[in-house]
Structures are given as structure tokens and as C-alpha cells.
Design an enzyme around this catalytic site. Structure first.
Site: not given
Length: 658
Positions: A455, A458
Site C-alpha cells: 500500500e 501505491h
């Protein structure tokens, strides 16, 4: 875009036929038959046998019918075997078995009974009747049948009366349209519809046609026969049609396209004829057909369906009826669908549906208006701002916004709050977009670190790339089927450039790239990312013509009418498409790895903060990476609007007018 709640008139409830009522009545009749009849056996015996059994004190009571010379005697329960010699007959005789005997006369029986009482001391009780009740006996035995026939006649009469309905077998060919009369229903007007200013302008002209038809016919114009509302689900097509009827103050026929389809052959065409007959009788009026693609699909597209298909017969009748009534008859057809590409061309031509009104997803300003409508009945505090909520819900329809407001109220009530606050709305958006939090899901320390690194990859790339969507929030708490989730604020743009698509692909591949660079191994957690990237790359090559080796070519037919085969290209071209797609994905993947390697320290800081707090926001990204050097188009628009508001406020305060 939703309807404002209005107080409705209290109407006296009317009796409505229900098949369950018929089933209940039949059940009660059967219960009554069972209670009133104990199913005991009755046996005929001779006078001599009766005298012998009577002397043995077998009978409990006797009834003598004088005029019929007939005797009916009830057998004692413990003496059944004396009358019914067979064991099976005795078991099936029932609780109160009886016998009937043809006696010589009532006087002869009286003499025998007196003698038996004196000599044998029998305990049977005797009663005498005239025996002239044959009619009442027949009526009593036949009353269940008579009652059942009367009930059937009553319900059959109910079923054959009135307009066609769900249980109406004798009027199955009648229209099932729900009629909202201009004086009998709660009206919806354009004030109840938020957003969609362009679509409202289109339909306002239809209202003008119905209110002042002479204004257009005097110049030789013809009133349009129909308008087709096209748009995604939840954008308010049905509400817009109701607003047209409310503004025009005319009767409104509402039904769904599936109401024409029935298991009986010819029913759909019959219902179409009946619908237009009723519409002509109540003209001027509006007929609204929701989900018209249920009967309006293009004909001849399915080879497995023959030409005598019931759906095609219904469509043919609909086409004929729309051509049959005059253009100035005062009947306007409104229809709604979210699949206009599958409709038949004959249905869309001018003269049937003269106009196509596109009802699109609301933009930023329209979402703000919709939030204002749905926030009225909700108790909110000063932290809730409709404009802020509109920015946080890009791509939401009117139905989605209504769901957000309702979910926020439920969350606040669940937490025991007196008012719905900003945090409740943000939790509602997270719940709808990402799914329910699953903090009870067991994950190991290694898995948590892998998810955090994924994450963080991203989030890092979305912050560092110019055209990537800016990050709003990222979490490693499992939601729905995802082990982690990130929320972005996409730009609301009408066209997308090649550079914007490539930056979005690179940011989407950031999770897999972070696993590869920093953990040295990849996992299945990037399956959804890879699916999105692959589809986007194929769209760039096949649909948008953004390939180096296949430029300016489009292999997709949006109308679905012209091509009857699957692939409009050769096998060599298919191989070239695969190579181009693979090259685009690989290039962006290597680009993501290169950027992450350059910002290794900041990625690690972000991943560690995710492991500690589980949730980070854009403020945390600014702390680690600094402010983004690029300002998105949506941020520019918002900034311009705020600047205009400030200027207007300064002008008002200084008394300057423009």
C-alpha cells in the site's frame, strides 16, 4: 437527485383479493369437516340379531324413528367386538360406531324393550322421533360442498372484475400499468429533483408541449411522440419522468418493460394494445416505460430464438402502436434504460422516440445540490459540509449519495451520538466503497509488513506522479475481500491523454513493484491491480489507438450492429496486440521500480507509519514527501470557485458592484 419526502393523504384501506385468503377459507372448511365428523362406522343388522345384542347390553343409546320404522343404536366402546366380529373392522369402527335396524313397528320395539329391561336389566336409553327430516339430513350432509361452491363463485367473480392484475386469469391480456391520476397522487415537481439541469431543460419543453400545445401547432410544428432517458443506474431517470407528469398536471401511466412479458403467447402484444387504448382515453397524458430494454432488444441477434418469439411479437406491437396514434394526440411516451446500445434501431428512429435525453452521473456542483436535498431530514452538526462531501464522492450517483447519507445516520445512531458528524459520513463512504472492516481477520507479522509495503508503494507513486490521482487515505485494515485499501480523489475530466493513462498504470503497479524491490518476493495481493492494468493496456491498444505499432486503429464497434464476428483482425494482428500490451505493462512496471528505488527512505517511513497507525491520510504524505508540485484540475476549479466567492464577498463589503 432524489424526491423530497412529503406528507401523503390518508386513504381508507380497501379490500384487496389475495389467494392466501382463499387457501385459508378452504383450510377452515376442511377443519370443520374433521371436527364435525368423527368418521365412525355405521352397520346395518337384522331385527333378530339386534334383539340378541340388546339383551347383552351392547348399546349405549337408541333412537327410534316412528314414521320410518327405523332404529339407530350407538354401540358402547368396549362392546365393539360383539358387533364387529373381525378385528380389523373393530379397530376401524371409530369412537362412536352405530347400527341401524328395520323394526316391525314402534309398538313391537316398545314391548321388546320393556321386557328386556325387566328381565336382562339393560342400561340403554331410548328416545323417539318422528323421522320426517330427510331433507334436512341431506342438506346437513351436503353443506360442505355447497359452501365450497359458493366460495369458489365468490372468488371467481372477484377475479373477473376490475382491471388486469396478478391473480386475474380472465383479464391477463390487460395492461398492468399503474395509473397516477392528476388529482389523486402526490405530485413530484422539478423542485424535488436536484442536479441534472441540462436534462431538466429538455423535459421542461415536453411539459410545455402538454400545457400549451397550440403554441407549437399554430406554426405547423408537431409534438414529439416520445423521449428516451438514457443513463447509468441510480441517476434519477424515473424521478425525472414523475416530475414531468407532476409539472404537466396530467395522468401518468407507469410500468416496467418486463410487465409486457408473460408465459402465455400473445399476452405481451395484448397488453400493449390495452395500454395505448387507456392512454388515448385519458389524453393528454404521459406513458412511462421503465427498463424498456426488456422488450426493446434488437431483433435477429440471437440465432437460437426463432422469428415467432413472444418478445419480438411484443416489440412489433409496440412499434405499430407508437406509429398508430397521431403526433398531436396528447400522448407522450417516456422510456428509460441504461442499455441503449442493445435497443432495436426501429425503436430509436425519429417518429417513435424523437429525442434521447442523456442523464449522466452528477458532477461536483450537482453532487453538492443532491447532498443538500438528502441532508435536510438528517440531524447534522457544523462539521458537515455538503461541498466537502461532494468532493469526496466522485463518480457517485444520486442513489449512491442517498445511501451515504442513510449509512452515516445509522453509524451515528450505532455509536450513540445525538448528531451526525463529518467522521460518520467519511466512515459511510469508506463502508460503501471499500466494504466492512474486518479487524478480526488473522494476519501474521510478515503478511502485515508485506501489505504495508504494497500500500505504501501505491501511495508513494500516486503522490510522485503528475497525472496520478492524489491520495486521500490508505489503510492496511482488511475491508471486504481486500487486505488493504487506498482512496484517491480522481480528476473529473472529459478526455484522458496517453500520459495520464500511463501514470495511472504506473501508480497501480506500485504495489507489486514495492514487493519486488523492497521484499525480494511477490505475492497474490496484486491480482486486482494486474487485472485493471491489463484491461487498461488492451483498451489503449485496441480501442484508443495509442500503440506505437498499431496507431490510430479501433477494433471495437460501440453500436453492436455492424459486425457479426468476434475479432475484426487477423491472427498476426492479435499477436502484435499482445506484444504491444506486454510492452506497455513492462515499461510502466520498470518505471515504478525505478521511482521507488529513488525514494527508498521515504517509502520505508511511510510503510512504518502504516504499521504503527494502520491508517494514514494526505497530511501524512505531505509530512514525508512534501507538497505535491502539481495541482490537479479539480483543485484548480475549486480554487477558482473559492477565489470568486472571496472576491464577491469583498465587493459586497466595499459596496462595489460589477
Amino acid at each position: 437527485m432524489e424526491e423530497i419526502n412529503k406528507p401523503q393523504k390518508s386513504n381508507k384501506p380497501k379490500f384487496r383479493f389475495s389467494p392466501y385468503l382463499l387457501y385459508g377459507m378452504i383450510f377452515m372448511v376442511l377443519i370443520g369437516l374433521y371436527v364435525m365428523n368423527d368418521f365412525s362406522t355405521t352397520k346395518e343388522i337384522g331385527w333378530t340379531e339386534f334383539q340378541q345384542l340388546a339383551k347383552e347390553d351392547v348399546f349405549e343409546k337408541m333412537v327410534v324413528f316412528n314414521k320410518k320404522n327405523l332404529l339407530d343404536a350407538t354401540v358402547k366402546y368396549d362392546k365393539k367386538t360383539s358387533v364387529f366380529k373381525n378385528r380389523d373392522e373393530a379397530e376401524q369402527a371409530g369412537i362412536n360406531p352405530s347400527v341401524y335396524v328395520k323394526i316391525p313397528s314402534a309398538d313391537k320395539f316398545s314391548d321388546f324393550y320393556d321386557k328386556a329391561v325387566a328381565e336382562e336389566q339393560i342400561s340403554a336409553k331410548v328416545s323417539y322421533k318422528d323421522g320426517d327430516d330427510s331433507f334436512w339430513n341431506i342438506l346437513f350432509s351436503a353443506w360442505p360442498i355447497v359452501l365450497f361452491v359458493l366460495l369458489m363463485l365468490f372468488f371467481m367473480r372477484r377475479m373477473t372484475a376490475g382491471p388486469g392484475g396478478a391473480g386475474n386469469i380472465f383479464s391477463v391480456g390487460r395492461s398492468k400499468a399503474q395509473i397516477f391520476d392528476k388529482d389523486a397522487h402526490t405530485k413530484v415537481t422539478f423542485k424535488d429533483v436536484a442536479g441534472l439541469s441540462e436534462a431538466k431543460q429538455e423535459v421542461e419543453e415536453i411539459v410545455s408541449f402538454l400545457k400549451n400545445p397550440d403554441k407549437y401547432t399554430e406554426l405547423g410544428g408537431k409534438i414529439p411522440k416520445g423521449a428516451l432517458l438514457v443513463g447509468p443506474p441510480g441517476t434519477g431517470k424515473t424521478l425525472l419522468a414523475k416530475a414531468v407528469a407532476g409539472e404537466a398536471n396530467v395522468p401518468f401511466f407507469s410500468l416496467s418493460g418486463s410487465d409486457f412479458v408473460e408465459m402465455f403467447v400473445g399476452v405481451g402484444a395484448s397488453r400493449v394494445r390495452d395500454l395505448f387504448r387507456q392512454a388515448k382515453e385519458k389524453a393528454p397524458c404521459i406513458v412511462f416505460i421503465d427498463e424498456i430494454d426488456a422488450v426493446g432488444r434488437a431483433r435477429g441477434k440471437n440465432a437460437n430464438i426463432n422469428s415467432n418469439d413472444e418478445r419480438e411479437n411484443t416489440l412489433n406491437q409496440l412499434l405499430t402502436e407508437m406509429d398508430g396514434f397521431g403526433s398531436n394526440s396528447g400522448v407522450i411516451i417516456l422510456a428509460a434504460t441504461n442499455r441503449a446500445d442493445v435497443l432495436d434501431k426501429a425503436l430509436l428512429r425519429a417518429g417513435r422516440f424523437d429525442r434521447q435525453i442523456h442523464v449522466e452521473l452528477p458532477d461536483l456542483n450537482e453532487r453538492k445540490e443532491i447532498f443538500d436535498v438528502h441532508l435536510r431530514p438528517i440531524k447534522i452538526d457544523l462539521s458537515v459540509n455538503a461541498e466537502f462531501m461532494a468532493r469526496q464522492t466522485p463518480g457517485f450517483s444520486g442513489a449512491d449519495i442517498a445511501n451515504v447519507c442513510n449509512e452515516a445516520a445509522l453509524i451515528a445512531a450505532r455509536n450513540g451520538k445525538s448528531f451526525v458528524q463529518k467522521d460518520d459520513f467519511m466512515s459511510a463512504v469508506d463502508r460503501i466503497v471499500g466494504g466492512l472492516e474486518k479487524r478480526s481477520k488473522i494476519t501474521t507479522a510478515k503478511e502485515r509488513r508485506s501489505i504495508a509495503s504494497h500500500e505504501a508503494g501505491h501511495a508513494s507513486l500516486s503522490w510522485l506522479l503528475e497525472h496520478a490521482n492524489p491520495l486521500v487515505k490508505v489503510t492496511i485494515v482488511p475491508r471486504g475481500k481486500a487486505l488493504g485499501a487506498a482512496w484517491y480523489l480522481p480528476e473529473e475530466r472529459q478526455i484522458t491523454t496517453r500520459e495520464q493513462l500511463l501514470d495511472e498504470m504506473c501508480a497501480t503497479l506500485g504495489g507489486r513493484a514495492a514487493e519486488d524491490v523492497f521484499l525480494g518476493e511477490i505475492s497474490t495481493g496484486a491480482s486486482n491491480d494486474l487485472e485493471r492494468v491489463t484491461k487498461q493496456a488492451y483498451a489503449m491498444v485496441v480501442y484508443f489507438g495509442m500503440s506505437d505499432k498499431l496507431p490510430n486503429l479501433n477494433y471495437y464497434d460501440s453500436s453492436g450492429q455492424d459486425w457479426g464476428f468476434t475479432k475484426p483482425y487477423s491472427e498476426d494482428t492479435a499477436k502484435l496486440i499482445d506484444e504491444e500490451v506486454q510492452g506497455i505493462v513492462n515499461k510502466q512496471y520498470n518505471r515504478a521500480k525505478s521511482i521507488l528505488s529513488e525514494y527508498t527512505d521515504k517509502h520505508h517511513q511511510l510503510a512504518e507509519r502504516l504499521l504503527e497507525s494502520e491508517v494514514i491520510y494526505s497530511e501524512d504524505m505531505e509530512t514525508i514527501f512534501g507538497k505535491r508540485p502539481w495541482v490537479s484540475r479539480s483543485q484548480e476549479i475549486i480554487g477558482q470557485q473559492e477565489e470568486q466567492k472571496n472576491m464577491a464577498g469583498e465587493n459586497r463589503s466595499t459596496g462595489i458592484t460589477s
